[in-house]
Design a protein around this motif. Structure first.
Motif, short mmCIF file in Angstrom:
data_model
loop_
_atom_site.label_atom_id
_atom_site.label_comp_id
_atom_site.label_asym_id
_atom_site.label_seq_id
_atom_site.Cartn_x
_atom_site.Cartn_y
_atom_site.Cartn_z
N MET A 34 -13.39 -10.62 0.77
CA MET A 34 -13.82 -9.27 0.41
C MET A 34 -13.49 -8.97 -1.05
O MET A 34 -14.32 -8.43 -1.80
N ALA A 35 -12.29 -9.32 -1.48
CA ALA A 35 -11.90 -9.08 -2.87
C ALA A 35 -12.79 -9.85 -3.83
O ALA A 35 -13.19 -9.35 -4.89
N TRP A 36 -13.09 -11.09 -3.47
CA TRP A 36 -13.96 -11.92 -4.32
C TRP A 36 -15.35 -11.33 -4.42
O TRP A 36 -15.94 -11.26 -5.52
N LYS A 37 -15.92 -10.86 -3.30
CA LYS A 37 -17.25 -10.27 -3.34
C LYS A 37 -17.27 -8.97 -4.14
O LYS A 37 -18.23 -8.69 -4.85
N ARG A 42 -18.78 -6.25 -9.21
CA ARG A 42 -18.45 -5.60 -10.48
C ARG A 42 -19.07 -6.36 -11.63
O ARG A 42 -19.64 -5.77 -12.56
N ASN A 43 -18.97 -7.68 -11.62
CA ASN A 43 -19.54 -8.49 -12.71
C ASN A 43 -21.06 -8.35 -12.78
O ASN A 43 -21.64 -8.29 -13.87
N ASP A 44 -21.72 -8.32 -11.62
CA ASP A 44 -23.17 -8.15 -11.60
C ASP A 44 -23.58 -6.82 -12.21
O ASP A 44 -24.58 -6.72 -12.92
N LEU A 45 -22.79 -5.79 -11.94
CA LEU A 45 -23.10 -4.47 -12.48
C LEU A 45 -22.88 -4.43 -13.99
O LEU A 45 -23.71 -3.91 -14.74
N VAL A 46 -21.77 -5.03 -14.47
CA VAL A 46 -21.42 -4.98 -15.89
C VAL A 46 -22.34 -5.86 -16.72
O VAL A 46 -22.83 -5.45 -17.78
N PHE A 47 -22.59 -7.08 -16.24
CA PHE A 47 -23.29 -8.05 -17.08
C PHE A 47 -24.79 -8.15 -16.78
O PHE A 47 -25.57 -8.50 -17.65
N ASN A 48 -25.21 -7.87 -15.54
CA ASN A 48 -26.62 -8.01 -15.18
C ASN A 48 -27.29 -6.69 -14.86
O ASN A 48 -28.48 -6.68 -14.53
N GLN A 49 -26.52 -5.60 -14.88
CA GLN A 49 -27.05 -4.27 -14.56
C GLN A 49 -27.73 -4.23 -13.19
O GLN A 49 -28.77 -3.59 -12.98
N THR A 50 -27.17 -4.97 -12.23
CA THR A 50 -27.67 -4.95 -10.86
C THR A 50 -26.58 -4.38 -9.96
O THR A 50 -25.40 -4.71 -10.11
N PHE A 51 -26.98 -3.53 -9.02
CA PHE A 51 -26.03 -2.87 -8.14
C PHE A 51 -26.30 -3.25 -6.70
O PHE A 51 -27.44 -3.19 -6.23
N LEU A 56 -24.27 -4.22 1.93
CA LEU A 56 -24.69 -5.59 1.63
C LEU A 56 -23.48 -6.46 1.30
O LEU A 56 -23.40 -7.61 1.74
N ILE A 57 -22.53 -5.92 0.54
CA ILE A 57 -21.34 -6.68 0.18
C ILE A 57 -20.55 -7.06 1.43
O ILE A 57 -20.11 -8.21 1.58
N VAL A 58 -20.39 -6.14 2.34
CA VAL A 58 -19.66 -6.41 3.58
C VAL A 58 -20.38 -7.47 4.40
O VAL A 58 -19.76 -8.42 4.91
#
Length: 242
Positions: A34-37, A42-51, A56-58
């Motif tokens: 869970m922590a890894w996902k 967070r990285n996808d949002l910061v670097f790729n602007q995808t949310f 979905l994460i769960v």
């Protein structure tokens, strides 16, 4: 605890001081995944602007846990199995190779689609596993798999691709100049139209031994409920084969 002391403690020590050592292995695995996902989100949002939505994460996290448990079970049952060597040739510079395959579950009328995208250096760019409720016709399954694989390549912004599959009839129909009059001819037409969106593309047939990873993804997809896409990550069902 003051900030000076806190700054000198790394995450592992902080976890152990809190409650990490008191949790069972299964719970530790769940927390870690869970922590890894969440970190990847967070990285996808910061670097790729995808949310990605929390739901979905769960769902993806629990699928990762299921994959890991399945892999551990296989190693426990028969740890001496040596994976078959998978033949694969790299595409030209700046071209991304997309291998796809489909698996059919006739009993439950389901189709599993597996897609693996790698660059010219063999690095995994994206993987997709998709399960669809569909009439279990092999040609239809392969055509649907090719369609969603091309859509994935467009969605992640690829410009030059080499599409490979081991369904010779589907590959020939995609490459052909005539309209397909098969019952899934509209799907082939859609694939051809989508391919025109790329700067360049090629479509090739490869034998099964060159398409083994996509086949493994397709078989694994039959055990999920929807679609799982891994960006620059490798599902555990094919880790041992890379």
């Amino acid at each position: 605890m003051n900030l000076g002391v806190l700054s000198a403690i790394n995450m592992k020590n902080l976890w152990n001081m809190s409650y990490g050592s008191n949790l069972e292995d299964e719970v530790l695995m769940e927390v870690a995944v869970m922590a890894w996902k969440i970190w990847r989100r967070r990285n996808d949002l910061v670097f790729n602007q995808t949310f990605s939505s929390p739901q979905l994460i769960v769902r993806q996290a629990y699928q990762k846990i299921d994959d890991l448990n399945a892999l551990l079970s296989q190693q426990t049952i028969n740890p001496t199995i040596i994976p078959q060597t998978i033949q694969w040739t790299a595409p030209p510079l700046d071209v991304y190779k997309i291998n796809w395959d489909s698996a059919v579950d006739k009993l439950n009328c389901k189709v599993g689609v597996g897609t693996l995208i790698r660059d010219w250096e063999g690095r995994v760019i994206a993987c997709m596993r998709m399960c669809i409720s569909l009439f279990p016709d092999p040609y239809l399954a392969e055509a649907i798999g090719a369609l969603h694989s091309v859509k994935l390549a467009l969605d992640i912004g690829l410009k030059q691709i080499n599409l490979e599959g081991d369904a010779m009839n589907v590959v020939n129909d995609i490459k052909g100049n005539k309209d397909s009059w098969k019952h899934s001819g509209l799907i082939i037409t859609d694939i051809k139209q989508l391919l025109l969106s790329f700067d360049s593309f090629t479509v090739d047939y490869v034998p099964r031994n060159c398409n083994g990873l996509a086949h493994c993804l397709a078989r694994d997809a039959l055990h999920i409920n929807d679609v799982l896409i891994d960006i620059e990550d490798v599902p555990l069902c094919i880790v041992a084969l890379l």
